[in-house]
Design a protein around this motif. Sequence first.
Motif, PDB file in Angstrom:
ATOM      1  N   LEU A  10       0.850  -1.184   0.000  1.00 32.80           N
ATOM      2  CA  LEU A  10       0.000   0.000   0.000  1.00 32.80           C
ATOM      3  C   LEU A  10       0.886   1.234   0.000  1.00 32.80           C
ATOM      4  O   LEU A  10       1.793   1.351   0.816  1.00 32.80           O
ATOM      5  CB  LEU A  10      -0.902   0.036   1.243  1.00 32.80           C
ATOM      6  CG  LEU A  10      -1.844  -1.137   1.449  1.00 32.80           C
ATOM      7  CD1 LEU A  10      -1.260  -2.087   2.487  1.00 32.80           C
ATOM      8  CD2 LEU A  10      -3.216  -0.654   1.900  1.00 32.80           C
ATOM      9  N   ASP A  11       0.595   2.162  -0.921  1.00 31.69           N
ATOM     10  CA  ASP A  11       1.398   3.379  -1.039  1.00 31.69           C
ATOM     11  C   ASP A  11       0.605   4.553  -0.473  1.00 31.69           C
ATOM     12  O   ASP A  11      -0.312   5.071  -1.107  1.00 31.69           O
ATOM     13  CB  ASP A  11       1.744   3.615  -2.510  1.00 31.69           C
ATOM     14  CG  ASP A  11       2.830   4.670  -2.685  1.00 31.69           C
ATOM     15  OD1 ASP A  11       3.194   5.326  -1.691  1.00 31.69           O
ATOM     16  OD2 ASP A  11       3.316   4.833  -3.822  1.00 31.69           O
ATOM     17  N   GLU A  12       0.946   4.960   0.743  1.00 34.55           N
ATOM     18  CA  GLU A  12       0.333   6.098   1.435  1.00 34.55           C
ATOM     19  C   GLU A  12      -1.206   6.041   1.408  1.00 34.55           C
ATOM     20  O   GLU A  12      -1.865   6.957   0.904  1.00 34.55           O
ATOM     21  CB  GLU A  12       0.834   7.418   0.844  1.00 34.55           C
ATOM     22  CG  GLU A  12       2.343   7.551   0.933  1.00 34.55           C
ATOM     23  CD  GLU A  12       2.800   8.883   1.530  1.00 34.55           C
ATOM     24  OE1 GLU A  12       2.020   9.507   2.275  1.00 34.55           O
ATOM     25  OE2 GLU A  12       3.932   9.279   1.246  1.00 34.55           O
ATOM     26  N   PRO A  13      -1.800   4.977   1.948  1.00 29.43           N
ATOM     27  CA  PRO A  13      -3.262   4.842   1.859  1.00 29.43           C
ATOM     28  C   PRO A  13      -4.031   5.861   2.680  1.00 29.43           C
ATOM     29  O   PRO A  13      -5.214   6.086   2.424  1.00 29.43           O
ATOM     30  CB  PRO A  13      -3.501   3.421   2.397  1.00 29.43           C
ATOM     31  CG  PRO A  13      -2.355   3.164   3.321  1.00 29.43           C
ATOM     32  CD  PRO A  13      -1.180   3.848   2.669  1.00 29.43           C
ATOM     33  N   LEU A  71       2.098   7.473  10.406  1.00 29.85           N
ATOM     34  CA  LEU A  71       1.390   6.210  10.597  1.00 29.85           C
ATOM     35  C   LEU A  71      -0.002   6.391  11.194  1.00 29.85           C
ATOM     36  O   LEU A  71      -0.912   5.616  10.883  1.00 29.85           O
ATOM     37  CB  LEU A  71       2.217   5.277  11.490  1.00 29.85           C
ATOM     38  CG  LEU A  71       3.470   4.716  10.842  1.00 29.85           C
ATOM     39  CD1 LEU A  71       4.323   3.979  11.866  1.00 29.85           C
ATOM     40  CD2 LEU A  71       3.099   3.780   9.688  1.00 29.85           C
ATOM     41  N   GLY A  72      -0.189   7.359  12.072  1.00 28.47           N
ATOM     42  CA  GLY A  72      -1.490   7.569  12.672  1.00 28.47           C
ATOM     43  C   GLY A  72      -2.027   6.294  13.312  1.00 28.47           C
ATOM     44  O   GLY A  72      -1.325   5.611  14.063  1.00 28.47           O
ATOM     45  N   LEU A 132      -9.532   2.121   7.515  1.00 26.21           N
ATOM     46  CA  LEU A 132      -8.400   1.475   6.855  1.00 26.21           C
ATOM     47  C   LEU A 132      -7.594   0.650   7.857  1.00 26.21           C
ATOM     48  O   LEU A 132      -7.186  -0.479   7.579  1.00 26.21           O
ATOM     49  CB  LEU A 132      -7.505   2.532   6.214  1.00 26.21           C
ATOM     50  CG  LEU A 132      -8.069   3.283   5.008  1.00 26.21           C
ATOM     51  CD1 LEU A 132      -7.173   4.460   4.655  1.00 26.21           C
ATOM     52  CD2 LEU A 132      -8.211   2.358   3.815  1.00 26.21           C
ATOM     53  N   ALA A 133      -7.370   1.222   9.046  1.00 21.51           N
ATOM     54  CA  ALA A 133      -6.609   0.505  10.070  1.00 21.51           C
ATOM     55  C   ALA A 133      -7.328  -0.771  10.487  1.00 21.51           C
ATOM     56  O   ALA A 133      -6.691  -1.827  10.662  1.00 21.51           O
ATOM     57  CB  ALA A 133      -6.391   1.410  11.279  1.00 21.51           C
ATOM     58  N   ASP A 134      -8.642  -0.705  10.634  1.00 18.57           N
ATOM     59  CA  ASP A 134      -9.407  -1.896  11.017  1.00 18.57           C
ATOM     60  C   ASP A 134      -9.305  -2.983   9.947  1.00 18.57           C
ATOM     61  O   ASP A 134      -9.162  -4.172  10.262  1.00 18.57           O
ATOM     62  CB  ASP A 134     -10.874  -1.523  11.240  1.00 18.57           C
ATOM     63  CG  ASP A 134     -11.083  -0.622  12.460  1.00 18.57           C
ATOM     64  OD1 ASP A 134     -10.162  -0.542  13.307  1.00 18.57           O
ATOM     65  OD2 ASP A 134     -12.152   0.004  12.547  1.00 18.57           O
ATOM     66  N   ALA A 135      -9.387  -2.571   8.671  1.00 17.27           N
ATOM     67  CA  ALA A 135      -9.288  -3.545   7.585  1.00 17.27           C
ATOM     68  C   ALA A 135      -7.911  -4.200   7.564  1.00 17.27           C
ATOM     69  O   ALA A 135      -7.787  -5.424   7.393  1.00 17.27           O
ATOM     70  CB  ALA A 135      -9.568  -2.869   6.245  1.00 17.27           C
TER      71      ALA A 135
END
Length: 257
Positions: free
Chosen positions: A162-165, A198-199, A177-180
């Motif tokens: 993944l490039d900077e999702p 990263l958040g 996105l993090a959950d997925a």
Amino acid sequence: MRVIELTGGSVAIAGRPVLRGIDLTVEEGEFVALLGPNGSGKSTLVRALTGLRSLTGGTLTLFGTPFADFHDWRRVGYVPQRPGATAGVPASVREVVTAGRLTHRRLLRRLGRDDRAAVDRALALVGLAGRANDGVAQLSGGQQQRVLIARALAGEPELFFLDEPTAGVDAANQQALADALAALKADGATIVLVAHELGPLTDLVDRAVVLRDGRVVHDGAVPDDALAHAHHHQRPAHHDHAPHVASPLEPRTEERR
């Protein structure tokens, strides 16, 4: 199992060195973050690992196979960075995600039960099952980014790039996105993520590789400055850009960084 092994990897674009002598290994099931400032070579490295940018030096193996002999691309998923507004994509969310099954089907063969189930799982994983029949152009930029991830997930890859999702994506979509990705990691996938910050993804990362001026300057725990940024990830982003949704076999483009 060693999924990626790059030794002495170098890339030059128009005669200008962009990557210089990169050594990188990624083990099966690892979640590796590629960090560094703009222009450090992060996206170029991912493109080199996926064959979208040719190495000018060094050797690369994927799943233990020399890159020149590797052809099992359905084991690899790739979500490109797509900042900027889209002119509108005349396709539904389900249609775009279904394109991720192309590597599993013979040309012109109709979708089978396994294909439909994989698409449904991918949509559920990114939290868009309820938007499957909506037009992609109706979605926010963050939701469109989740569609791109679902498209790659539908191919059921073992190795996921993944490039900077989360670039330009609001806090709610960053968390989705993090959950997925947490669910994908729990299933044993190997994940390589390019990020500036990263958040909410911070806790998922097993290892951080920091690039500067095309060289690896750190390979280990997430650096303290990246952790500091993570504490602020719940601030809403100023923009929620809509990424371009392209074919899985999109043409190669010039590197943005």
